[in-house]
Design an enzyme around this catalytic site. Structure first.
Site, PDB file in Angstrom:
ATOM      1  N   VAL A   1       0.807  -1.224   0.000  1.00  0.00           N
ATOM      2  CA  VAL A   1       0.000   0.000   0.000  1.00  0.00           C
ATOM      3  C   VAL A   1       0.838   1.271   0.000  1.00  0.00           C
ATOM      4  O   VAL A   1       0.299   2.362  -0.198  1.00  0.00           O
ATOM      5  CB  VAL A   1      -0.961   0.054   1.208  1.00  0.00           C
ATOM      6  CG1 VAL A   1      -1.999  -1.036   1.115  1.00  0.00           C
ATOM      7  CG2 VAL A   1      -0.207   0.000   2.520  1.00  0.00           C
ATOM      8  N   TYR A   2       2.133   1.170   0.226  1.00  0.00           N
ATOM      9  CA  TYR A   2       2.968   2.373   0.197  1.00  0.00           C
ATOM     10  C   TYR A   2       3.011   2.907  -1.229  1.00  0.00           C
ATOM     11  O   TYR A   2       3.595   2.300  -2.126  1.00  0.00           O
ATOM     12  CB  TYR A   2       4.387   2.076   0.679  1.00  0.00           C
ATOM     13  CG  TYR A   2       4.533   1.743   2.147  1.00  0.00           C
ATOM     14  CD1 TYR A   2       3.459   1.803   3.024  1.00  0.00           C
ATOM     15  CD2 TYR A   2       5.765   1.360   2.668  1.00  0.00           C
ATOM     16  CE1 TYR A   2       3.603   1.499   4.366  1.00  0.00           C
ATOM     17  CE2 TYR A   2       5.916   1.058   4.016  1.00  0.00           C
ATOM     18  CZ  TYR A   2       4.839   1.126   4.859  1.00  0.00           C
ATOM     19  OH  TYR A   2       4.983   0.815   6.194  1.00  0.00           O
ATOM     20  N   SER A   3       2.383   4.048  -1.418  1.00  0.00           N
ATOM     21  CA  SER A   3       2.304   4.696  -2.736  1.00  0.00           C
ATOM     22  C   SER A   3       1.795   3.737  -3.799  1.00  0.00           C
ATOM     23  O   SER A   3       2.263   3.724  -4.941  1.00  0.00           O
ATOM     24  CB  SER A   3       3.666   5.279  -3.137  1.00  0.00           C
ATOM     25  OG  SER A   3       4.014   6.362  -2.311  1.00  0.00           O
ATOM     26  N   ASN A   4       0.804   2.904  -3.391  1.00  0.00           N
ATOM     27  CA  ASN A   4       0.134   2.007  -4.325  1.00  0.00           C
ATOM     28  C   ASN A   4       1.118   1.122  -5.096  1.00  0.00           C
ATOM     29  O   ASN A   4       0.995   0.920  -6.305  1.00  0.00           O
ATOM     30  CB  ASN A   4      -0.733   2.799  -5.317  1.00  0.00           C
ATOM     31  CG  ASN A   4      -1.744   1.923  -6.031  1.00  0.00           C
ATOM     32  OD1 ASN A   4      -2.233   0.950  -5.468  1.00  0.00           O
ATOM     33  ND2 ASN A   4      -2.047   2.255  -7.270  1.00  0.00           N
ATOM     34  N   GLY A   5       2.105   0.590  -4.377  1.00  0.00           N
ATOM     35  CA  GLY A   5       3.072  -0.308  -4.984  1.00  0.00           C
ATOM     36  C   GLY A   5       4.344   0.364  -5.469  1.00  0.00           C
ATOM     37  O   GLY A   5       5.333  -0.322  -5.741  1.00  0.00           O
TER      38      GLY A   5
END
Length: 344
Positions: free
Chosen positions: A61-65
């Site tokens: 989930v960190y910056s959507n991958g």
């Protein structure tokens, strides 16, 4: 660098590890954390490896991958020199298979993470949050399959309640599956709730704590104090709504104590806050984050020296708060404390 066992596992990890939530900078939360691209990420990784920091923590989930992708690019051609920890379970979309810890979700999430990271195995996979909709037996069975397939080497959890950890360990024991070895937790001088139940559980069950946000969501950087409100440009203006809560007077009491120790030692407030954590029971590694090289170098300075017993006592006294029931009487009443001094 000091290296420690990750809980009761055979995996040795550095006392300081690096969190890559600042890589990518996509979305309202992570863009406030940092916007490191591949070039800057590679410089930060170089500094870490020079200092012996070999464990890098990320999440889907960190910056959507994007964090996983940038980390993968930054460690390319030196995969054997690093340990990768990533997390999954939080929503990556609105579809029914885009969140949680079902067998279908975990298998796909691991395959996606391997692709983004550019590797064929993950050293430590952690379930990012407790999924009440999936039976624990399904979760642990899937982790066993992923380990047997060589996709992941070790499994852990993050932000889990104690009873669910114990349930998972019991299921693993019953089936002869690998046990959880790590719990990634929030723990800081302004957030000591971990100590009440999760720390004794970790000691009993062989879980190594990987500490996230050791500076209390950026509130123990030395930039905030009784007469110093949150400065302009601080990420707290955009992210404080997501931060673990702390009472204002408690925060200032801890900052006062940190600044007093800083004056005695010549160390910075962040270095003192991290050094205190490094000596706490069950802590295997403290995850440091940095938006630039200056912040990283300062955080790395938390190693190689020790607080005096008097300084530790002062920080303990300033940060101590009564734990919630049922732990409170073990702190307040002699009869309870005599029965279980480990909880005092």
């Amino acid at each position: 660098m000091e290296y420690r066992q990750l809980g009761s596992s055979g995996l040795r990890v550095p006392a300081l590890s690096f969190g890559t939530g600042t890589f990518g900078g996509q979305g309202p939360l992570f863009s406030a954390w940092g916007t490191s691209d591949v070039a800057e990420a590679r410089r930060l990784v170089d500094l870490c490896l020079d200092a012996g920091v070999t464990l890098f923590d990320t999440a889907d989930v960190y910056s959507n991958g994007a964090s996983e992708e940038i980390l993968g690019a930054a460690i390319r051609d030196r995969r054997d020199s690093v340990l990768i920890s990533t997390k999954t379970g939080l929503p990556m979309g609105d579809g029914p298979q885009d969140w949680g810890a079902s067998r279908a979700r975990l298998i796909r999430a691991v395959e996606d993470a391997l692709r983004r990271l550019g590797t064929d195995y993950i050293d430590l996979l952690q379930l990012h949050a407790f999924d009440a909709s999936t039976p624990a037996e399904e979760v642990m069975g899937t982790l066993d399959q992923l380990i047997a397939a060589g996709k992941i080497r070790y499994a852990g959890v993050s932000n889990y309640p104690g009873w669910q950890i114990m349930k998972a360990q019991a299921i693993a024991d019953r089936h002869g599956w690998p046990r959880l070895v790590a719990h990634q937790v929030y723990y800081s001088l302004i957030g000591r709730a971990y100590e009440a139940e999760l720390m004794p559980l970790a000691a009993d069950q062989g879980l190594g704590a990987l500490v996230w946000s050791p500076l209390g969501w950026g509130r123990l950087t030395g930039k905030i104090g009784r007469d110093r409100p949150i400065p302009a440009g601080s990420r707290l203006h955009d992210t404080e709504q997501f931060a673990p809560p702390v009472e204002t007077e408690q925060l200032y009491r801890v900052i006062d104590a940190l600044e007093a120790v800083a004056a005695e030692t010549g160390k910075t407030v962040p270095q003192i806050a991290i050094n205190w954590l490094l000596r706490r029971p069950t802590v295997s590694s403290v995850i440091i984050g940095a938006r630039n090289e200056e912040q990283l170098r300062d955080n790395l300075g938390a190693l190689g020296w020790s607080l005096t017993p008097e300084q530790v006592a002062a920080l303990d006294a300033a940060s101590d708060v009564l734990p919630p029931y049922p732990h409170t009487p073990y702190r307040q009443q002699e009869g309870f404390a005599r029965l279980n001094p480990a909880l005092v």
